[in-house]
Structures are given as C-alpha cells and as structure tokens.
Write a protein that holds these residues in place. Structure first.
Motif, PDB file in Angstrom:
ATOM      1  N   ALA A   4      30.148  32.238 -22.938  1.00 50.14           N
ATOM      2  CA  ALA A   4      28.630  32.230 -22.397  1.00 50.14           C
ATOM      3  C   ALA A   4      27.780  31.074 -22.804  1.00 50.14           C
ATOM      4  O   ALA A   4      28.095  30.599 -24.191  1.00 50.14           O
ATOM      5  CB  ALA A   4      28.057  33.600 -22.290  1.00 50.14           C
ATOM      6  N   LEU A   5      26.915  30.540 -22.480  1.00 52.84           N
ATOM      7  CA  LEU A   5      25.953  29.684 -22.843  1.00 52.84           C
ATOM      8  C   LEU A   5      24.584  30.066 -22.842  1.00 52.84           C
ATOM      9  O   LEU A   5      24.021  30.463 -21.686  1.00 52.84           O
ATOM     10  CB  LEU A   5      26.051  28.386 -21.925  1.00 52.84           C
ATOM     11  N   TYR A  21      23.962  31.627 -19.188  1.00 51.27           N
ATOM     12  CA  TYR A  21      24.996  31.122 -18.124  1.00 51.27           C
ATOM     13  C   TYR A  21      26.417  32.067 -18.702  1.00 51.27           C
ATOM     14  O   TYR A  21      26.837  31.662 -19.685  1.00 51.27           O
ATOM     15  CB  TYR A  21      24.995  29.805 -18.108  1.00 51.27           C
ATOM     16  N   ALA A  22      26.938  32.875 -17.651  1.00 51.05           N
ATOM     17  CA  ALA A  22      28.133  33.678 -18.081  1.00 51.05           C
ATOM     18  C   ALA A  22      29.076  33.770 -16.762  1.00 51.05           C
ATOM     19  O   ALA A  22      28.563  34.390 -15.871  1.00 51.05           O
ATOM     20  CB  ALA A  22      27.483  34.833 -18.699  1.00 51.05           C
ATOM     21  N   GLN A  41      13.283  41.629 -37.716  1.00 49.61           N
ATOM     22  CA  GLN A  41      11.788  40.808 -37.307  1.00 49.61           C
ATOM     23  C   GLN A  41      12.108  39.438 -36.698  1.00 49.61           C
ATOM     24  O   GLN A  41      11.230  39.095 -35.959  1.00 49.61           O
ATOM     25  CB  GLN A  41      11.039  40.710 -38.368  1.00 49.61           C
ATOM     26  N   SER A  42      13.165  38.761 -36.873  1.00 46.32           N
ATOM     27  CA  SER A  42      13.375  37.486 -36.305  1.00 46.32           C
ATOM     28  C   SER A  42      14.438  37.191 -35.377  1.00 46.32           C
ATOM     29  O   SER A  42      15.381  38.100 -35.424  1.00 46.32           O
ATOM     30  CB  SER A  42      13.582  36.726 -37.722  1.00 46.32           C
ATOM     31  N   CYS A  43      14.434  36.074 -34.503  1.00 49.34           N
ATOM     32  CA  CYS A  43      15.615  35.840 -33.688  1.00 49.34           C
ATOM     33  C   CYS A  43      16.723  35.367 -34.839  1.00 49.34           C
ATOM     34  O   CYS A  43      16.443  35.139 -35.848  1.00 49.34           O
ATOM     35  CB  CYS A  43      15.068  34.909 -32.792  1.00 49.34           C
ATOM     36  N   ILE A  44      17.969  35.108 -34.239  1.00 48.79           N
ATOM     37  CA  ILE A  44      19.052  34.414 -34.994  1.00 48.79           C
ATOM     38  C   ILE A  44      18.993  32.755 -34.870  1.00 48.79           C
ATOM     39  O   ILE A  44      18.448  32.315 -33.876  1.00 48.79           O
ATOM     40  CB  ILE A  44      20.254  34.930 -34.698  1.00 48.79           C
ATOM     41  N   SER A  45      19.576  32.240 -35.783  1.00 52.50           N
ATOM     42  CA  SER A  45      19.597  30.719 -35.711  1.00 52.50           C
ATOM     43  C   SER A  45      20.435  30.298 -34.473  1.00 52.50           C
ATOM     44  O   SER A  45      21.450  31.059 -34.193  1.00 52.50           O
ATOM     45  CB  SER A  45      20.171  30.077 -36.958  1.00 52.50           C
ATOM     46  N   ALA A  46      20.088  29.178 -33.816  1.00 55.96           N
ATOM     47  CA  ALA A  46      21.156  28.839 -32.894  1.00 55.96           C
ATOM     48  C   ALA A  46      22.467  28.662 -33.563  1.00 55.96           C
ATOM     49  O   ALA A  46      22.708  28.425 -34.752  1.00 55.96           O
ATOM     50  CB  ALA A  46      20.623  27.342 -32.322  1.00 55.96           C
ATOM     51  N   GLY A  47      23.674  28.662 -32.588  1.00 55.26           N
ATOM     52  CA  GLY A  47      24.757  28.459 -33.388  1.00 55.26           C
ATOM     53  C   GLY A  47      25.971  29.123 -32.163  1.00 55.26           C
ATOM     54  O   GLY A  47      25.401  29.379 -30.976  1.00 55.26           O
ATOM     55  N   THR A  48      27.076  29.056 -32.609  1.00 56.23           N
ATOM     56  CA  THR A  48      28.080  29.555 -31.819  1.00 56.23           C
ATOM     57  C   THR A  48      28.585  31.013 -32.543  1.00 56.23           C
ATOM     58  O   THR A  48      28.840  31.003 -33.671  1.00 56.23           O
ATOM     59  CB  THR A  48      29.366  28.857 -31.805  1.00 56.23           C
ATOM     60  N   TYR A  49      28.891  32.115 -32.024  1.00 62.58           N
ATOM     61  CA  TYR A  49      29.266  33.362 -32.242  1.00 62.58           C
ATOM     62  C   TYR A  49      30.208  34.146 -31.651  1.00 62.58           C
ATOM     63  O   TYR A  49      29.794  33.904 -30.237  1.00 62.58           O
ATOM     64  CB  TYR A  49      27.845  34.364 -32.491  1.00 62.58           C
ATOM     65  N   ILE A 128      29.796  33.066 -27.603  1.00 69.27           N
ATOM     66  CA  ILE A 128      28.415  32.897 -27.229  1.00 69.27           C
ATOM     67  C   ILE A 128      27.763  31.441 -27.793  1.00 69.27           C
ATOM     68  O   ILE A 128      27.951  31.359 -28.996  1.00 69.27           O
ATOM     69  CB  ILE A 128      27.321  33.842 -27.111  1.00 69.27           C
ATOM     70  N   HIS A 129      27.477  30.374 -27.071  1.00 66.81           N
ATOM     71  CA  HIS A 129      26.924  29.141 -27.726  1.00 66.81           C
ATOM     72  C   HIS A 129      25.458  29.346 -27.366  1.00 66.81           C
ATOM     73  O   HIS A 129      25.008  29.348 -26.033  1.00 66.81           O
ATOM     74  CB  HIS A 129      27.529  28.158 -26.977  1.00 66.81           C
TER      75      HIS A 129
END
Length: 136
Positions: A4-5, A21-22, A41-49, A128-129
């Motif tokens: 998914a993106l 998008y999935a 409290q925070s979102c996570i960093s952009a990346g691939t998980y 997920i990207h």
C-alpha cells in the motif's frame, strides 16, 4: 506480498491527512501532527513498514486492525477506525473520505473503510510505503 502507498498531502499543526492507495482502492487517513516522535502523541516518520493483521489489538480495544512493525522508537502503531486526532494515540486512522467534525479536520465512514481494507488485504501481512515530509 501486497503493498500500500500512503501519500501525506494535507499537513498542518492540527493533523496530517493523506491518501492511501491499496489494491486499486483509495482511502483517506488522518494522523496526529509531528511532535518529535513522542509516544502516544506524534505521527510516525515517513518510511516503509511491514504491516500485520491483528484480530484484536494488544489492549483489546480494537478488533480486525493492522499493526505497523519496526517503527523506530515506537510500538503498537495501528491502522484503525476513528474520525479525529482525538481518536488516535499516534496511530493511522482510516476513512472513506475527508470532512470536518466539531470544527476539526476528520476522516469519515471510518469503520466501513477499515472493513474494506481488511477484505482487500485478505487479513494478510503487507508493506506500507509512507511518503510526505520526513518529519510528518
């Protein structure tokens, strides 16, 4: 393995909204703003998980959700239903469309969106990207 993106395209001090998008389908997401990766409290960093299906979250609060693995400095990051950032402790909230609730940016039709994502991914793991500002 399915993938998914997520493209974060509405970034503010209130929240972050994006488009997921999935498997040929489009969903909307809502996250908390970037607060230096603070737990709950925070979102996570952009990346691939890597993402795993969970029939029930570890707290037992959520059923039929997805959990992101190997998020630096964080654990228990879910994709679950909800509408505003008040419904998230650093997780991704999924919806069918964007909107406003109680004068706050929101995603709507969230439970429907989550059910659809679970069906699309066939309760299997996926990747997920996440793209957007590196610090959300």
């Amino acid at each position: 393995m399915k993938s998914a993106l997520l493209i974060r395209n509405d970034i503010s001090s209130e929240c972050i909204r994006g488009v997921l998008y999935a498997e040929g389908e489009i969903f909307h997401t809502l996250e908390r703003p970037w607060l230096n990766n603070r737990v709950n409290q925070s979102c996570i960093s952009a990346g691939t998980y890597d993402v795993d299906f969970l029939p029930r979250s570890s707290s037992g609060k959520y059923r039929n959700v997805f959990c992101l693995r190997s998020v630096p400095g964080r654990s228990g990051i879910l994709i679950h239903s909800g509408n505003t950032v008040n419904h998230s402790k650093g997780c991704l909230i999924i919806g069918k469309r964007r909107g406003v609730l109680a004068a706050k940016r929101a995603v709507l039709n969230s439970k429907t969106a989550l059910y659809e994502l679970v069906d699309l991914m066939a309760k299997e793991s996926f990747v997920i990207h996440i793209y957007g500002d590196q610090q959300c």
